[in-house]
Design an enzyme around this catalytic site. Sequence first.
Site, PDB file in Angstrom:
ATOM      1  N   HIS A  77       0.844  -1.193   0.000  1.00 18.29           N
ATOM      2  CA  HIS A  77       0.000   0.000   0.000  1.00 18.29           C
ATOM      3  C   HIS A  77       0.883   1.248   0.000  1.00 18.29           C
ATOM      4  O   HIS A  77       1.918   1.266   0.677  1.00 18.29           O
ATOM      5  CB  HIS A  77      -0.876   0.028   1.257  1.00 18.29           C
ATOM      6  CG  HIS A  77      -1.865  -1.080   1.315  1.00 18.29           C
ATOM      7  ND1 HIS A  77      -1.531  -2.346   1.751  1.00 18.29           N
ATOM      8  CD2 HIS A  77      -3.180  -1.117   1.000  1.00 18.29           C
ATOM      9  CE1 HIS A  77      -2.607  -3.113   1.696  1.00 18.29           C
ATOM     10  NE2 HIS A  77      -3.623  -2.400   1.247  1.00 18.29           N
ATOM     11  N   MET A 116       8.070  -3.823   4.653  1.00 16.14           N
ATOM     12  CA  MET A 116       8.596  -3.820   3.284  1.00 16.14           C
ATOM     13  C   MET A 116       9.348  -2.528   2.977  1.00 16.14           C
ATOM     14  O   MET A 116      10.358  -2.546   2.258  1.00 16.14           O
ATOM     15  CB  MET A 116       7.483  -4.054   2.266  1.00 16.14           C
ATOM     16  CG  MET A 116       6.865  -5.445   2.345  1.00 16.14           C
ATOM     17  SD  MET A 116       8.079  -6.792   2.307  1.00 16.14           S
ATOM     18  CE  MET A 116       8.878  -6.524   0.746  1.00 16.14           C
ATOM     19  N   ASP A 131      26.875   0.274  -6.497  1.00 17.60           N
ATOM     20  CA  ASP A 131      26.902   1.055  -7.736  1.00 17.60           C
ATOM     21  C   ASP A 131      27.988   2.123  -7.713  1.00 17.60           C
ATOM     22  O   ASP A 131      28.694   2.319  -8.703  1.00 17.60           O
ATOM     23  CB  ASP A 131      25.538   1.703  -7.975  1.00 17.60           C
ATOM     24  CG  ASP A 131      25.523   2.542  -9.240  1.00 17.60           C
ATOM     25  OD1 ASP A 131      25.887   2.011 -10.315  1.00 17.60           O
ATOM     26  OD2 ASP A 131      25.159   3.730  -9.160  1.00 17.60           O
TER      27      ASP A 131
END
Length: 164
Positions: A77, A116, A131
């Site tokens: 959500h 999450m 990265d």
Amino acid sequence: MTEFTHINQQGHAKMVDVSDKQITKRTAVAHSSITVNETIFKQISNNTNTKGNVLNTAQIAGIMAAKNTSTIIPMCHPLPLTGIDVHFSWDETNAPLYTLNIQTTVSTTGKTGVEMEALTAASATALTIYDMTKAVDKGMIIGETYLESKSGGKSGDFQRQSGQ
């Protein structure tokens, strides 16, 4: 046995309806890590990486990732997050390999949890470090990513036990 709440009666994916859930304060803490060589450890510690300040950039990436979790995890959500924090600590016990531990804390006052969001923040933080430093060494290892704790909500609190 716990039922899968993201599956409808036809066996297809659905987003859970949280309309009737109580609004409570919810917090989640997640962990990830990245193990780097000594050159990268020194670049990060001394802020000499040519791409810029690695930890500041990774911190911002983690915050952005938490805020955007519902756009990349299909059944999450969209949440009004009230706090996001990213902490770093070095483990130098296995030199010349160095492990940067990443801890993310996410909070909201709402109807569903922020596990999450915390996990996504931890993952994106580690990926950003990779990265920004991969030109030096592509052999870095992103470690286990897991939920350390959560509080609030119907399912109650959770605290990972050592060895769990």
